[in-house]
Design an enzyme around this catalytic site. Structure first.
Site, PDB file in Angstrom:
ATOM      1  N   CYS A  95      41.663  52.510  40.838  1.00 33.73           N
ATOM      2  CA  CYS A  95      40.490  51.644  41.011  1.00 33.73           C
ATOM      3  C   CYS A  95      39.980  51.985  42.396  1.00 33.73           C
ATOM      4  CB  CYS A  95      40.832  50.161  40.912  1.00 33.73           C
ATOM      5  SG  CYS A  95      39.374  49.162  41.287  1.00 33.73           S
ATOM      6  N   CYS A 132      38.662  48.612  44.401  1.00 34.97           N
ATOM      7  CA  CYS A 132      39.627  47.624  44.900  1.00 34.97           C
ATOM      8  C   CYS A 132      40.988  47.927  44.280  1.00 34.97           C
ATOM      9  CB  CYS A 132      39.153  46.205  44.628  1.00 34.97           C
ATOM     10  SG  CYS A 132      38.473  45.953  42.982  1.00 34.97           S
ATOM     11  N   SER A 133      41.439  47.132  43.319  1.00 35.58           N
ATOM     12  CA  SER A 133      42.771  47.400  42.783  1.00 35.58           C
ATOM     13  C   SER A 133      42.899  46.910  41.347  1.00 35.58           C
ATOM     14  CB  SER A 133      43.820  46.727  43.668  1.00 35.58           C
ATOM     15  OG  SER A 133      43.489  45.364  43.815  1.00 35.58           O
ATOM     16  N   CYS A 134      41.818  47.012  40.553  1.00 33.24           N
ATOM     17  CA  CYS A 134      41.869  46.555  39.165  1.00 33.24           C
ATOM     18  C   CYS A 134      42.973  47.277  38.408  1.00 33.24           C
ATOM     19  CB  CYS A 134      40.523  46.789  38.489  1.00 33.24           C
ATOM     20  SG  CYS A 134      39.208  45.906  39.336  1.00 33.24           S
TER      21      CYS A 134
HETATM   22 FE    FE Z   1      39.447  46.946  41.398  1.00 38.46          FE
END
Ligand code: FE
Length: 211
Positions: free
Chosen positions: A115, A118-120
């Site tokens: 991602c 961000c950090s999906c």
């Molecule tokens: Fe994300």
């Protein structure tokens, strides 16, 4: 009479800071306290969620999905066509799989997930994401120099194997279906699931170890 020693004071200051939680941890704690204080959520609910994601969900759910795809061609076809729909067959509940997409490794292709924004991450089938997945270095480098980053994870890919990087979003999450190791053709679903690692479903591992 004692005099002020600025170096010693700086050391004491740094020492005190080293005992404080990190800034994000403090912000999370503050947010949690506010939500509890305003009656929007109970501490029991928060504890139950943390326990569910760290103890119960984990990558085991993803491993079950992959093992079934290896054994059942019909399920694999449904998974590749509409993963979010196919995993309902397991009765898993939770967010972050509403728009799940499964991508399959083959002799010619290797897939990896990131991602960049961000950090999906597909929490409800892979559990908590590893810290490197959230790091700025992984998020930027896996797109720019995928082969180099994968090599650092131990995945050395010859030029003939194409690399596909899938960028997740809040709406789109991915799971990689690694290749079934040779010699496991007669194994049961549970035996196969035990071989499948979290990293192989993110794409930072290609070969699965058969013990
Ligand atoms: Fe994300």
């Amino acid at each position: 009479m004692s005099t002020f020693d600025s170096d010693a004071a700086a050391k004491v200051h740094a020492h005190l800071h080293s005992h404080l939680p990190s800034e994000p941890a403090l912000r999370v704690k503050a947010l949690e306290s506010l939500l509890v204080e305003r009656g929007m959520i109970s501490t029991e609910t928060i504890d139950a969620w943390v326990e569910a994601y760290s103890e119960e969900i984990g990558p085991k759910r993803g491993a079950q999905v992959v093992a079934r795809a290896w054994l059942d061609a019909g399920f694999k076809a449904r998974l590749l066509k509409n993963a979010a729909e196919a995993i309902k067959e397991f009765g898993f509940e939770g967010n972050a799989t509403g728009h799940l997409i499964a991508v399959e490794n083959t002799d010619q292709t290797h897939n990896a997930v990131v991602c960049t924004l961000c950090s999906c991450y597909p929490f409800s089938i892979l559990g908590m994401s590893p810290s490197w997945y959230k790091s700025a270095a992984y998020r930027s480098r896996i797109v720019r120099e995928p082969r180099k980053v994968l090599a650092e994870f131990g995945v050395e890919l010859p030029d003939e194997i194409a690399v596909k990087i899938w960028d997740s979003t809040a709406e789109l999450r991915y799971i990689v279906i690694p290749q079934q190791p040779k010699g496991t053709e007669s194994w049961t679903e549970d035996q196969l699931a035990a071989l499948i690692t979290r990293n192989s479903m993110i794409g930072t591992q290609r070969e699965l170890a058969v013990s």
